[in-house]
Design an enzyme around this catalytic site. Structure first.
Site, PDB file in Angstrom:
ATOM      1  N   GLY A 263      38.198 115.714-108.951  1.00  0.00           N
ATOM      2  CA  GLY A 263      39.565 115.974-108.431  1.00  0.00           C
ATOM      3  C   GLY A 263      40.211 114.561-108.102  1.00  0.00           C
ATOM      4  O   GLY A 263      39.444 113.394-108.551  1.00  0.00           O
ATOM      5  N   GLY A 265      42.030 111.379-106.504  1.00  0.00           N
ATOM      6  CA  GLY A 265      42.118 110.752-105.170  1.00  0.00           C
ATOM      7  C   GLY A 265      41.101 109.763-105.319  1.00  0.00           C
ATOM      8  O   GLY A 265      40.261 109.313-106.168  1.00  0.00           O
ATOM      9  N   VAL A 267      38.009 109.229-103.473  1.00  0.00           N
ATOM     10  CA  VAL A 267      36.653 109.348-103.676  1.00  0.00           C
ATOM     11  C   VAL A 267      36.411 109.586-105.088  1.00  0.00           C
ATOM     12  O   VAL A 267      35.041 109.118-105.671  1.00  0.00           O
ATOM     13  CB  VAL A 267      36.214 110.306-102.870  1.00  0.00           C
ATOM     14  N   GLU A 288      40.933 117.985-115.159  1.00  0.00           N
ATOM     15  CA  GLU A 288      42.530 118.334-115.095  1.00  0.00           C
ATOM     16  C   GLU A 288      43.316 117.275-115.089  1.00  0.00           C
ATOM     17  O   GLU A 288      44.308 117.182-115.958  1.00  0.00           O
ATOM     18  CB  GLU A 288      42.709 118.942-113.815  1.00  0.00           C
ATOM     19  N   ASN A 378      47.365 120.352 -99.261  1.00  0.00           N
ATOM     20  CA  ASN A 378      48.009 120.276-100.378  1.00  0.00           C
ATOM     21  C   ASN A 378      47.764 121.797-101.400  1.00  0.00           C
ATOM     22  O   ASN A 378      48.648 122.179-101.775  1.00  0.00           O
ATOM     23  CB  ASN A 378      47.199 119.097-101.105  1.00  0.00           C
ATOM     24  N   GLY A 382      42.460 122.709-108.902  1.00  0.00           N
ATOM     25  CA  GLY A 382      41.541 123.371-109.708  1.00  0.00           C
ATOM     26  C   GLY A 382      40.299 123.481-109.296  1.00  0.00           C
ATOM     27  O   GLY A 382      39.432 123.770-109.858  1.00  0.00           O
TER      28      GLY A 382
END
Length: 504
Positions: A263, A265, A267, A288, A378, A382
């Site tokens: 994902g 960000g 992290v 993604e 948000n 996905g």
């Protein structure tokens, strides 16, 4: 204006201004726009429509791939130009209006939007705005830095506006792989057997008769805000790297692992950057979004290939990519999001999925969308597409936040469930990693409390679990106390020491 980017003669008389394009919007329309995590979005037409809506009563349903860049969502929200928005957003102004109910929001798995449109489960699409780097001899669109849902929008919309972005180099092609699956029941398999499989065309097909305007713009993508790796994110990354080293040592994985998904960000960037350490090699990605860390791994020689639906990077990385595009052309690919996020492909390739949680509970249920159970942050993005179908489904989060560690992100019960315990294999905080594979609920609770919970909350959570077990049940809970941590925070500004109940 670079007319040479239009190679189809029939479009050369269709050039209009963004303000003229904005006049094509009608109240109540369903509009699709390119754009996926700030990449490849409408940078001229939607802002012009927002400016128009600031002085008129007109509102649309807006469907995109994911979030838009710059201030477009803010401008649309401020102008009351949105009736409904889907399937994902990250904008604080839009978020506020979603949470006060003045804009309706549909939070969707990102693989599903195109399917719902194609199956006519959503209203017919009236208008599509799609960013292009150029237009080929047949009137088809050469996309820019994202695909998202653009191919489906171009197919289904009654009218299409093409935005040609001249900030994108004219040689920005050869990385797009466009396939629209067949309608049911004639649908065939998606023949992707490895991340670098190419199965489609290098352009988005569009019927020239539907194109009602060509708008030129030269504004680059809104850059991703890359936050420096801090102590917590570094610790999370280190726990995960150590875990993967253990999986290699056990023989369950090789030092090439399996295709990675992460994902967006800090992290995720920290974890991916961590793969540059150790003996990992010949890594691949099926995700993604391609972030800064993806290109770092490619540059270091650790990653061979990366597949996604968009490129969302910092300004420095964006400029480096555009100036050295030919060096990356055979190492990256962009696909429609119903292909990048297709459950069939995720399961076939054995994806290792790493996503971020807002909170998780002692049994492994994950909330990735809502603050205190009701306020949208948000969206699910996905993460659900990957979590349910991954070889390994991993969720990461800091264990605590706010001053004096007022919020624990590990709780008796999550306030909203996006990913059930059945879809979660590994949970990680800066304190440690809980491997939940093959564990019953009571075993999961012990692992999570021992390994993931912050010391400020460990005794408190252990007490809740022990008292729950006295009452019994396959998944023990004290329902009258399960949300007391959230309630205590709302009332007193801390999750510490909520009122507990006695065993009954």
């Amino acid at each position: 204006m670079e007319i040479g980017r239009i190679k189809f003669e029939g479009y050369k008389n269709s050039i209009i201004t963004a303000d003229e394009a904005a006049l094509l919007f009608e109240n109540g329309m369903t509009v699709g726009s390119s754009g996926f995590t700030k990449a490849g979005d409408s940078k001229a037409v939607l802002p012009a429509f927002a400016a128009r809506a600031a002085h008129e009563e007109i509102a649309i349903t807006l469907i995109t791939g994911a979030s838009l860049g710059h201030t477009t969502d803010s401008d649309l929200a401020d102008a009351n130009a949105l009736h409904k928005r889907m399937p994902f957003q990250v904008d604080p102004v839009l978020r506020k209006k979603i949470n006060d109910g003045s804009i309706l929001f549909i939070d969707q798995h990102l693989s599903e939007t195109a399917e719902l449109l194609n199956n006519k489960h959503l209203p017919k699409m009236d208008l599509a705005i799609i960013e292009a780097s150029s237009i080929d001899e047949n009137g088809n669109i050469i996309p820019t830095t994202s695909i998202g849902n653009s191919a489906t929008f171009a197919k289904l919309a009654s009218k299409v506006i093409i935005e040609i972005n001249t900030s994108i180099p004219n040689n920005f092609n050869g990385i797009h792989d466009i396939l629209i699956p067949e309608n049911y029941p004639e649908r065939d398999i998606i023949p992707i057997t490895k991340p670098d499989s190419r199965i489609g065309k290098g352009y988005i097909a569009v019927n020239p008769e539907k194109v009602v305007g060509i708008v030129f713009t030269e504004l680059p993508d809104s850059p991703a805000q890359v936050t420096s790796i801090d102590e917590k994110t570094a610790a999370i990354a280190n726990h995960l790297i150590h875990f993967f080293e253990g999986e290699v040592a056990s023989g369950r994985l090789t030092d090439s692992l399996l295709p990675l998904q992460a994902g967006i960000g800090k992290v995720a960037n920290a974890v991916l950057s961590g793969f540059s350490k150790g003996n990992f090699k010949n890594l691949t990605m099926y995700s993604e979004v391609l972030q800064d860390s993806t290109f770092e791994l490619i540059d270091s020689g650790k990653m061979d290939f990366a597949s996604a639906s968009s490129i969302t990077v910092s300004k420095a990385c964006y400029e480096h990519l555009m100036q050295n595009f030919e060096n990356y052309k055979d190492k990256i690919i962009l696909r429609p999001q119903n292909i990048s996020n297709a459950p069939e492909v995720i399961r076939r390739l054995g994806i290792i999925a790493i996503n971020t949680a807002i909170e998780f509970d002692i049994y492994g249920n994950v909330n990735s969308t809502h603050i205190s159970g009701s306020k949208m942050m948000n969206g699910i993005g996905g993460s659900g597409d990957f979590a349910r179908n991954a070889y390994l489904s991993i969720f990461v989060t800091p264990s605590v936040s706010k001053e004096n560690n007022a919020i624990s992100h590990i709780l008796p019960m999550v306030s909203h469930v996006d990913h059930t315990e059945h879809d979660v294999d590994i949970l990680v905080t800066e304190n440690g990693l809980a491997d939940l594979r093959g564990l019953a609920p009571r075993e999961r609770a012990i692992q999570i409390i021992q390994n993931c919970v912050h010391p400020d909350y460990k005794e408190q959570l252990q007490s809740y679990y022990e008292r729950s077990c006295l009452r019994g049940g396959h998944t023990p809970h004290l329902l009258e106390e399960a949300f007391s941590w959230h309630i205590n925070y709302n009332n007193n500004g801390t999750m510490k020491n909520p009122v507990s109940v006695e065993h009954q």
